[in-house]
Design an enzyme around this catalytic site. Structure first.
Site, PDB file in Angstrom:
ATOM      1  CE1 TYR A 211      26.553 -59.214 -55.346  1.00  0.00           C
ATOM      2  CE2 TYR A 211      26.996 -56.986 -56.145  1.00  0.00           C
ATOM      3  CZ  TYR A 211      26.408 -58.233 -56.317  1.00  0.00           C
ATOM      4  OH  TYR A 211      25.679 -58.491 -57.451  1.00  0.00           O
ATOM      5  CB  CYS A 212      26.561 -52.454 -51.469  1.00  0.00           C
ATOM      6  SG  CYS A 212      27.603 -51.921 -50.091  1.00  0.00           S
TER       7      CYS A 212
END
Ligand SMILES: [Zn+2]
Ligand SMILES: [Zn+2]
Length: 603
Positions: A211-212
């Protein structure tokens, strides 16, 4: 701005799209038209393989922009993230976040995956499978459940990988009891691929959930991991990033703390976001980056609480730089890299533009200021040979000066009528624009007044360079912001008027400490401007002066003017190279060796 305008809801829009762009010029014109007519400010990055956009403006204008973009088939399926928010807190925040102007640029890559010249960007078609916020959440939930039930087999295989930088993960990250979240502790995204290489054993055979912030960084990084082949097949990415997840789970779900964002909102929290980070100095709970405190060595954002910030003259050193100075590491130590210190250092020495490497293998970063009526790209072109010959010891970084002189382009003939005014014609295609800039301008100069200047066709006035004496303050302010965005730099190189500017910066070196640190200056074909208040030998900065010999071939700046400039610098640390190559920076031997000798002392 009137109160009424201020009252109109303001917002921020983010979106990216990987797609093959058939006509880049047309897309540039499209964005110029749409953003300018709607009054949007921010960053638009366009590449042959897609777009990455962060813009702010009136909410209604942003909605209109989305409608226009949507009508283009290229953007089918794009995830537009629109949030209403307040206008930037203050000018500094607005400036740092790029919300004081509109910047539309054509780039090679939408995000810089690696600063290593030999690392090719991964094929985006390998990107990990998208998981919606709901799917992502339920995977985390079931991993937790399996653990509760005492059957850790599948949760053991699952790892969460945070693709963001250390300062982002400090204030917020996913946390699921019993499940490991890998935090690469990197300063910038381009360091991630090295971390992946160094940690591939930890990742192999695992089911990787990445994730980011908004998703774009995972696209590249997940493709890179999957590209490693066998054992790296199970890579998933959170579609729309933390932003979409928090919309789906307003109470935060498994995300603890706040989501760092790159626009002026600074960070976005859930309804019950806890403060999970602490002040760098006193360790009290603190997670507010809006004061933009940075590490003095590497310029990374650091958290310094209000009361610690009151202490005057403090210089902050981030946790990575602290670690580095304690154990001599050149890169942040992650839990398992103790045995890899050596190979890691060797690898650093081969990087061409390693920004945050330290120690003997580090290259000098030199900020380069072009001459009058030039621009960053023309100067880069003129100094390509110098850059090549110095490539093992220095990285040259080029910037446009802030005073725009003229805007030359060939008006296209439309329907046989060339008289159509600019506003009807729209902006010209990018490659036909050639903006020219200056650091110093005539005292009566007003921006835009020279918009229709042409090259003088009368005889060249040999003393005209002495007439541009104004504009220093705004150029200095601009250089400070360049330092924030692109720094740190080890030295400054100036050519012709750029050298006059660099010399003035050197004269104010002590006052600039903390904001603009540098250890040396290279002044090529320089001359003095506005130095009257200084004495010969009074500028205390190691300097290299390169200029044409008397009766040499530099017909623009006479030998005497450059020699006079060198006299202002302290004698003991001053090196002078005189050549007969004209109005250029000579790169043949023996000059190049003398330049290298000068630089060697700062490595
Ligand atoms: Zn504190
Ligand atoms: Zn640091």
């Amino acid at each position: 701005m009137s109160d009424l305008e201020r009252a109109e809801p303001y917002g921020v829009l983010l979106y990216y799209k990987y797609a093959s762009v058939p006509d880049l010029d047309e897309l540039v014109s499209f964005y110029e038209r749409s953003c300018n007519s709607l009054g949007l400010l921010g960053r638009v990055r366009l590449a042959a393989h897609g777009v990455n956009v962060t813009v702010g403006g009136k909410l209604s204008a942003l909605e209109e922009h989305i409608d226009v973009v949507k009508s283009n088939a290229l953007f089918e399926g794009t995830d537009f993230k629109l949030a209403s928010c307040d206008q930037p807190l203050n000018d500094k925040v607005a400036k740092e976040c790029g919300f004081t102007s509109l910047s539309i640029r054509v780039v090679e890559e939408l995000v810089t995956f690696s600063s290593h010249p030999l690392v090719r960007s991964p094929d985006i078609s390998f990107a990990g499978r998208h998981l919606s916020a709901l799917e992502f959440h339920s995977v985390l939930q079931s991993a937790g459940k399996l653990l509760d039930e005492g059957s850790p087999t599948s949760s053991e295989r699952l790892v969460l990988l945070d693709a963001r930088n250390l300062y982002e993960t400090r204030i917020g990250k996913f946390h699921t009891p019993g499940l490991e979240t890998l935090d690469p502790q990197i300063r910038q995204y381009s360091d991630l691929h090295d971390w992946i290489d160094d940690n591939s054993e930890r990742l192999q055979g695992k089911c990787i959930l990445m994730y980011c912030t908004g998703g774009i960084r995972c696209e590249m990084a997940s493709a890179y991991i999957k590209g490693k082949g066998s054992g790296f097949e199970n890579v998933y990415q959170l579609y729309g990033g933390i932003q979409r997840y928090l919309e789906q789970f307003p109470d935060g779900g498994f995300f603890k703390g706040k989501n760092f964002v790159f626009d002026h909102r600074i960070s976005v929290g859930s309804s019950n976001a806890n403060v999970i980070s602490t002040c760098l100095l006193c360790s009290c709970p603190f997670d507010d980056y809006s004061t933009r405190c940075r590490c003095a060595s590497c310029r990374m954002l650091v958290l310094v609480c209000d009361s610690c910030r009151q202490v005057e003259g403090s210089i902050y050193t981030c946790e990575l730089c602290q670690k580095h100075s304690k154990c001599g590491l050149s890169t942040p130590a992650t839990e398992n890299c103790k045995s890899e210190v050596l190979p890691r250092e060797i690898k650093l020495s081969t990087l061409s533009s390693e920004r945050q490497g330290f120690g003997a293998s580090r290259k000098l970063r030199i900020l380069c200021l072009h001459g009058f009526r030039q621009n960053a790209s023309s100067f880069k072109g003129r100094t390509a040979s110098l850059a090549k010959k110095l490539r093992n010891i220095a990285e040259l970084v080029f910037v446009d000066a802030p005073h725009e002189l003229c805007f030359i382009f060939q008006p296209p003939v439309i329907d046989g009528h060339s008289e159509l005014s600019t506003e009807h014609r729209g902006p010209p295609p990018k490659e036909k624009c050639k903006k020219k800039f200056a650091w110093l301008v005539p005292p009566d100069f007003t921006a835009g007044s020279e918009a229709d200047w042409k090259e003088a066709d009368g005889p060249f006035d040999p003393l005209q360079y002495q007439q541009q004496t104004g504009g220093f303050d705004s150029s200095l302010a601009y250089l400070k912001s360049m330092y924030l965005q692109e720094g740190p730099f080890d030295g400054i190189l100036g050519f012709s008027q750029g050298a006059a500017m660099a010399a003035l910066v050197c004269a104010h070196k002590d006052k600039l400490k903390g904001e603009m640190n540098f250890r040396f200056a290279i002044l090529c074909s320089g001359f003095t401007l506005n130095l009257a208040e200084f004495e010969h030998g009074s500028i205390n900065c190691p300097s290299l002066h390169i200029f044409g010999r008397d009766h040499g071939r530099d017909r623009q700046i006479p030998n005497k003017a450059s020699a006079d400039l060198s006299e202002y610098f302290e004698n003991g640390s001053r090196v002078v190279i005189q050549h007969d190559s004209g109005h250029i920076i000579p790169t043949r031997s023996p000059y190049i060796d003398e330049i290298k000798n000068f630089l060697q002392q700062f490595l």
